[in-house]
Scaffold this motif. Sequence first.
Motif, PDB file in Angstrom:
ATOM      1  N   THR A   6      44.999 -39.417  52.165  1.00 10.09           N
ATOM      2  CA  THR A   6      45.514 -40.757  52.318  1.00 10.09           C
ATOM      3  C   THR A   6      46.553 -40.784  53.430  1.00 10.09           C
ATOM      4  O   THR A   6      46.586 -41.727  54.234  1.00 10.09           O
ATOM      5  CB  THR A   6      46.187 -41.223  51.018  1.00 10.09           C
ATOM      6  OG1 THR A   6      45.639 -40.606  49.911  1.00 10.09           O
ATOM      7  CG2 THR A   6      46.132 -42.682  50.906  1.00 10.09           C
ATOM      8  N   SER A   7      47.407 -39.819  53.460  1.00 15.83           N
ATOM      9  CA  SER A   7      48.404 -39.805  54.508  1.00 15.83           C
ATOM     10  C   SER A   7      47.731 -39.631  55.860  1.00 15.83           C
ATOM     11  O   SER A   7      48.187 -40.205  56.875  1.00 15.83           O
ATOM     12  CB  SER A   7      49.389 -38.677  54.416  1.00 15.83           C
ATOM     13  OG  SER A   7      49.768 -38.196  53.312  1.00 15.83           O
ATOM     14  N   LEU A   8      46.688 -38.850  55.857  1.00 15.60           N
ATOM     15  CA  LEU A   8      45.979 -38.655  57.107  1.00 15.60           C
ATOM     16  C   LEU A   8      45.354 -39.951  57.563  1.00 15.60           C
ATOM     17  O   LEU A   8      45.429 -40.312  58.761  1.00 15.60           O
ATOM     18  CB  LEU A   8      44.907 -37.568  56.936  1.00 15.60           C
ATOM     19  CG  LEU A   8      44.092 -37.310  58.187  1.00 15.60           C
ATOM     20  CD1 LEU A   8      44.914 -36.684  59.297  1.00 15.60           C
ATOM     21  CD2 LEU A   8      42.897 -36.451  57.862  1.00 15.60           C
ATOM     22  N   VAL A   9      44.727 -40.691  56.678  1.00 16.42           N
ATOM     23  CA  VAL A   9      44.091 -41.957  57.040  1.00 16.42           C
ATOM     24  C   VAL A   9      45.171 -42.939  57.467  1.00 16.42           C
ATOM     25  O   VAL A   9      45.011 -43.670  58.458  1.00 16.42           O
ATOM     26  CB  VAL A   9      43.265 -42.492  55.857  1.00 16.42           C
ATOM     27  CG1 VAL A   9      42.761 -43.905  56.105  1.00 16.42           C
ATOM     28  CG2 VAL A   9      42.132 -41.563  55.566  1.00 16.42           C
ATOM     29  N   ILE A  13      45.440 -44.624  61.032  1.00 16.43           N
ATOM     30  CA  ILE A  13      45.459 -46.079  61.207  1.00 16.43           C
ATOM     31  C   ILE A  13      46.714 -46.470  61.963  1.00 16.43           C
ATOM     32  O   ILE A  13      46.684 -47.272  62.904  1.00 16.43           O
ATOM     33  CB  ILE A  13      45.365 -46.792  59.850  1.00 16.43           C
ATOM     34  CG1 ILE A  13      43.983 -46.568  59.256  1.00 16.43           C
ATOM     35  CG2 ILE A  13      45.626 -48.284  59.993  1.00 16.43           C
ATOM     36  CD1 ILE A  13      43.828 -47.096  57.853  1.00 16.43           C
ATOM     37  N   ALA A  14      47.861 -45.877  61.641  1.00 11.23           N
ATOM     38  CA  ALA A  14      49.116 -46.183  62.325  1.00 11.23           C
ATOM     39  C   ALA A  14      49.019 -45.772  63.796  1.00 11.23           C
ATOM     40  O   ALA A  14      49.473 -46.490  64.709  1.00 11.23           O
ATOM     41  CB  ALA A  14      50.279 -45.481  61.633  1.00 11.23           C
ATOM     42  N   PHE A  15      48.398 -44.599  63.990  1.00  6.18           N
ATOM     43  CA  PHE A  15      48.228 -44.135  65.372  1.00  6.18           C
ATOM     44  C   PHE A  15      47.337 -45.081  66.171  1.00  6.18           C
ATOM     45  O   PHE A  15      47.646 -45.422  67.317  1.00  6.18           O
ATOM     46  CB  PHE A  15      47.643 -42.712  65.361  1.00  6.18           C
ATOM     47  CG  PHE A  15      47.430 -42.185  66.747  1.00  6.18           C
ATOM     48  CD1 PHE A  15      48.495 -41.773  67.540  1.00  6.18           C
ATOM     49  CD2 PHE A  15      46.151 -42.138  67.282  1.00  6.18           C
ATOM     50  CE1 PHE A  15      48.273 -41.321  68.806  1.00  6.18           C
ATOM     51  CE2 PHE A  15      45.936 -41.694  68.556  1.00  6.18           C
ATOM     52  CZ  PHE A  15      46.993 -41.268  69.332  1.00  6.18           C
ATOM     53  N   LEU A  16      46.239 -45.552  65.554  1.00  9.13           N
ATOM     54  CA  LEU A  16      45.327 -46.466  66.250  1.00  9.13           C
ATOM     55  C   LEU A  16      46.009 -47.799  66.520  1.00  9.13           C
ATOM     56  O   LEU A  16      45.842 -48.380  67.607  1.00  9.13           O
ATOM     57  CB  LEU A  16      44.054 -46.670  65.435  1.00  9.13           C
ATOM     58  CG  LEU A  16      43.096 -45.482  65.429  1.00  9.13           C
ATOM     59  CD1 LEU A  16      41.926 -45.763  64.483  1.00  9.13           C
ATOM     60  CD2 LEU A  16      42.566 -45.206  66.798  1.00  9.13           C
ATOM     61  N   ILE A  17      46.790 -48.307  65.579  1.00  9.43           N
ATOM     62  CA  ILE A  17      47.508 -49.567  65.797  1.00  9.43           C
ATOM     63  C   ILE A  17      48.533 -49.378  66.914  1.00  9.43           C
ATOM     64  O   ILE A  17      48.670 -50.204  67.815  1.00  9.43           O
ATOM     65  CB  ILE A  17      48.177 -50.037  64.489  1.00  9.43           C
ATOM     66  CG1 ILE A  17      47.103 -50.468  63.493  1.00  9.43           C
ATOM     67  CG2 ILE A  17      49.141 -51.187  64.740  1.00  9.43           C
ATOM     68  CD1 ILE A  17      47.644 -50.789  62.113  1.00  9.43           C
ATOM     69  N   LEU A  18      49.257 -48.237  66.841  1.00  7.82           N
ATOM     70  CA  LEU A  18      50.228 -47.955  67.876  1.00  7.82           C
ATOM     71  C   LEU A  18      49.557 -47.819  69.238  1.00  7.82           C
ATOM     72  O   LEU A  18      50.041 -48.342  70.246  1.00  7.82           O
ATOM     73  CB  LEU A  18      51.008 -46.676  67.510  1.00  7.82           C
ATOM     74  CG  LEU A  18      52.110 -46.290  68.481  1.00  7.82           C
ATOM     75  CD1 LEU A  18      53.188 -47.361  68.551  1.00  7.82           C
ATOM     76  CD2 LEU A  18      52.705 -44.961  68.094  1.00  7.82           C
ATOM     77  N   TYR A  19      48.416 -47.103  69.252  1.00 11.44           N
ATOM     78  CA  TYR A  19      47.685 -46.939  70.512  1.00 11.44           C
ATOM     79  C   TYR A  19      47.222 -48.299  71.034  1.00 11.44           C
ATOM     80  O   TYR A  19      47.337 -48.582  72.226  1.00 11.44           O
ATOM     81  CB  TYR A  19      46.482 -46.001  70.306  1.00 11.44           C
ATOM     82  CG  TYR A  19      45.669 -45.825  71.568  1.00 11.44           C
ATOM     83  CD1 TYR A  19      46.114 -45.014  72.605  1.00 11.44           C
ATOM     84  CD2 TYR A  19      44.472 -46.501  71.743  1.00 11.44           C
ATOM     85  CE1 TYR A  19      45.386 -44.886  73.752  1.00 11.44           C
ATOM     86  CE2 TYR A  19      43.741 -46.380  72.901  1.00 11.44           C
ATOM     87  CZ  TYR A  19      44.191 -45.556  73.903  1.00 11.44           C
ATOM     88  OH  TYR A  19      43.468 -45.437  75.067  1.00 11.44           O
ATOM     89  N   PHE A  20      46.701 -49.165  70.132  1.00 13.96           N
ATOM     90  CA  PHE A  20      46.244 -50.489  70.535  1.00 13.96           C
ATOM     91  C   PHE A  20      47.406 -51.307  71.082  1.00 13.96           C
ATOM     92  O   PHE A  20      47.292 -51.954  72.133  1.00 13.96           O
ATOM     93  CB  PHE A  20      45.580 -51.203  69.330  1.00 13.96           C
ATOM     94  CG  PHE A  20      45.181 -52.594  69.629  1.00 13.96           C
ATOM     95  CD1 PHE A  20      44.078 -52.881  70.416  1.00 13.96           C
ATOM     96  CD2 PHE A  20      45.930 -53.678  69.135  1.00 13.96           C
ATOM     97  CE1 PHE A  20      43.732 -54.174  70.685  1.00 13.96           C
ATOM     98  CE2 PHE A  20      45.574 -54.977  69.419  1.00 13.96           C
ATOM     99  CZ  PHE A  20      44.473 -55.234  70.192  1.00 13.96           C
ATOM    100  N   LEU A  21      48.539 -51.288  70.405  1.00 11.97           N
ATOM    101  CA  LEU A  21      49.690 -52.047  70.866  1.00 11.97           C
ATOM    102  C   LEU A  21      50.241 -51.479  72.190  1.00 11.97           C
ATOM    103  O   LEU A  21      50.591 -52.228  73.107  1.00 11.97           O
ATOM    104  CB  LEU A  21      50.787 -52.042  69.798  1.00 11.97           C
ATOM    105  CG  LEU A  21      50.491 -52.890  68.558  1.00 11.97           C
ATOM    106  CD1 LEU A  21      51.597 -52.698  67.507  1.00 11.97           C
ATOM    107  CD2 LEU A  21      50.394 -54.352  68.920  1.00 11.97           C
TER     108      LEU A  21
END
Length: 162
Positions: A6-9, A13-21
């Motif tokens: 769960t922490s990995l997911v 997800i946080a990394f992808l949102i951060l990357y998108f932003l």
Amino acid sequence: MHFSFTSLVLALIAFLILYFLLNKYAFGPLFSVMEKRRELVLQQINEASQTREQAVAYVEEQKQALQDARKEAYDIIEQSRQTSTKQTEQLLEQAKSEAARIKEEAVRDIQNEKNKAVEALRSELGSASVKIASKLLEKEVSSDAAQEELVDQYLKEVGGRS
């Protein structure tokens, strides 16, 4: 160390949102600024290259203009030299012709004076001859020695007058 899926997911997800932003708000403007900077550097390099080419062309043009000016100056000097040579030759020719003319006039004047002197001498001699003849006739000298003495005496008189 415990690994949780769960922490990995969530981290993913946080990394992808951060990357998108970051991609939308930070990387785009950053890459655009970097691209503009790259284009500006390329443009300045091109301008520097063109300026260098223009400077080289200008230097070559100036070299050619200097060479043309030197050639023109040399041509002017040559033309002046030829003109002065021609003028010198003309002056020498005029001086020679003037000297020849003066010499001819002097020879003519000398000849005229000589002719006048010869004519005067002839006239003088003619009158002397007439006087001698008249004296001879007056005295009617009978001997040759007396005639010669009379002629010598008269020539001394004529020679003494001169």
